[in-house]
Design a protein around this motif. Structure first.
Motif, PDB file in Angstrom:
ATOM      1  N   ASP A 170       0.825  -1.203   0.000  1.00 28.05           N
ATOM      2  CA  ASP A 170       0.000   0.000   0.000  1.00 28.05           C
ATOM      3  C   ASP A 170       0.864   1.258   0.000  1.00 28.05           C
ATOM      4  N   GLU A 171       1.966   1.233   0.733  1.00 26.88           N
ATOM      5  CA  GLU A 171       2.816   2.419   0.822  1.00 26.88           C
ATOM      6  C   GLU A 171       3.446   2.737  -0.535  1.00 26.88           C
ATOM      7  N   LEU A 203       1.940   1.994  -3.555  1.00 33.16           N
ATOM      8  CA  LEU A 203       0.856   2.530  -4.370  1.00 33.16           C
ATOM      9  C   LEU A 203       0.509   3.952  -3.953  1.00 33.16           C
ATOM     10  N   ALA A 204       0.619   4.253  -2.664  1.00 33.78           N
ATOM     11  CA  ALA A 204       0.255   5.581  -2.158  1.00 33.78           C
ATOM     12  C   ALA A 204       1.226   6.662  -2.625  1.00 33.78           C
ATOM     13  N   SER A 205       2.377   6.266  -3.175  1.00 38.84           N
ATOM     14  CA  SER A 205       3.339   7.260  -3.649  1.00 38.84           C
ATOM     15  C   SER A 205       2.778   8.087  -4.792  1.00 38.84           C
ATOM     16  N   LYS A 206       1.714   7.610  -5.436  1.00 37.29           N
ATOM     17  CA  LYS A 206       1.104   8.355  -6.535  1.00 37.29           C
ATOM     18  C   LYS A 206      -0.046   9.234  -6.063  1.00 37.29           C
ATOM     19  N   GLU A 229      -3.583   9.901  -3.314  1.00 43.12           N
ATOM     20  CA  GLU A 229      -4.681   9.277  -2.578  1.00 43.12           C
ATOM     21  C   GLU A 229      -5.153   8.017  -3.298  1.00 43.12           C
ATOM     22  N   ILE A 230      -5.159   6.877  -2.563  1.00 43.85           N
ATOM     23  CA  ILE A 230      -5.503   5.613  -3.214  1.00 43.85           C
ATOM     24  C   ILE A 230      -6.697   4.921  -2.585  1.00 43.85           C
ATOM     25  N   ASP A 231      -7.219   5.444  -1.479  1.00 49.58           N
ATOM     26  CA  ASP A 231      -8.267   4.732  -0.745  1.00 49.58           C
ATOM     27  C   ASP A 231      -9.463   4.359  -1.617  1.00 49.58           C
ATOM     28  N   GLN A 259      -9.384   3.880  -4.866  1.00 54.07           N
ATOM     29  CA  GLN A 259      -8.986   3.256  -6.118  1.00 54.07           C
ATOM     30  C   GLN A 259      -8.605   1.798  -5.995  1.00 54.07           C
ATOM     31  N   SER A 277      -2.200  -4.567  -1.839  1.00 57.05           N
ATOM     32  CA  SER A 277      -3.351  -4.309  -2.707  1.00 57.05           C
ATOM     33  C   SER A 277      -2.995  -4.637  -4.149  1.00 57.05           C
TER      34      SER A 277
END
Length: 223
Positions: free
Chosen positions: A30-31, A33-36, A38-40, A42, A62
């Protein structure tokens, strides 16, 4: 001779231009993916009821929602081994927590290609050529390739004092064709904190049309 499949034609075009295939896992931290951003809303998180003792239970996992973040991780991990410019293509399924509707799917395939490690304009020209040849190869005869330069928008956001809110502005601007200018302006003010005047200037930039000289004349009062 059996006719090449659609994906075969895409791979063939990429490889004619020297792009090499890579594969990355469908699952990312998750960390990462979160670099791009807000992912909650998506990502599809993985439910792990029986996590082995030797696995970090605090690390969320994820399904990837695009192929850009996995590319960034791949390059960061293997930077010492990769020559530059590094040219890769990646064809894989991605997943997004979308409200399914026309043109919006929860599972679909992406065909990405990128050149990393060069600032040469040749890479930009080659990108347009690959897109052209790929569309011709799969049977399109009448199409338009639109080229965007983020530096122009970035320059405007810096002048407006919104450079630190570029992600929220771009997220709103990306919906222009879907929800219209008025709704986009509302989102820019509510989500990005832009004033109505700033939102108007950004939308004016998105509406510029004409020859290069025409656009430069229209850009001058904005920038």
């Amino acid at each position: 001779i059996q006719e090449l499949s659609l994906l075969d034609k895409i791979r063939e075009t990429f490889e004619l231009y020297g792009f090499a295939p890579i594969e990355t896992p469908a699952v990312e931290k998750d960390e990462t993916l979160a670099s791009k951003g807000e992912i909650d809303k998506q990502v599809y998180g993985l439910y792990r009821p029986n996590v082995p003792e030797d696995v970090d239970k605090e690390t969320g996992l994820s399904l990837h929602f695009d192929l850009t973040v996995p590319l960034a991780r791949f390059v960061a991990q293997h930077a010492a081994e990769l020559g530059t410019p590094f040219k890769r293509y990646h064809i894989a399924t991605v997943w997004r927590g979308e409200n399914t509707q026309r043109g919006r799917y929860r599972e679909f395939m992406q065909c990405d290609f990128d050149t990393i490690g060069t600032t040469s304009v040749v890479a930009d020209i080659e990108t347009a050529l690959v897109i052209h040849d790929l569309l011709v190869a799969i049977g399109f005869a009448d199409f338009t390739i639109r080229i965007n330069n983020r530096m122009v928008l970035t320059g405007l956001l810096e002048r407006l004092g919104l450079a630190d809110r570029a992600t929220a502005v771009l997220r709103a601007l990306d919906k222009l064709g879907k929800i219209g200018a008025d709704k986009v302006a509302e989102e820019m003010t509510s989500a990005a904190g832009a004033t109505p005047e700033q939102a108007r200037d950004i939308l004016r930039l998105s509406e510029l049309a004409g020859s290069n000289d025409d656009i430069l004349r229209q850009l001058d009062p904005l920038l």
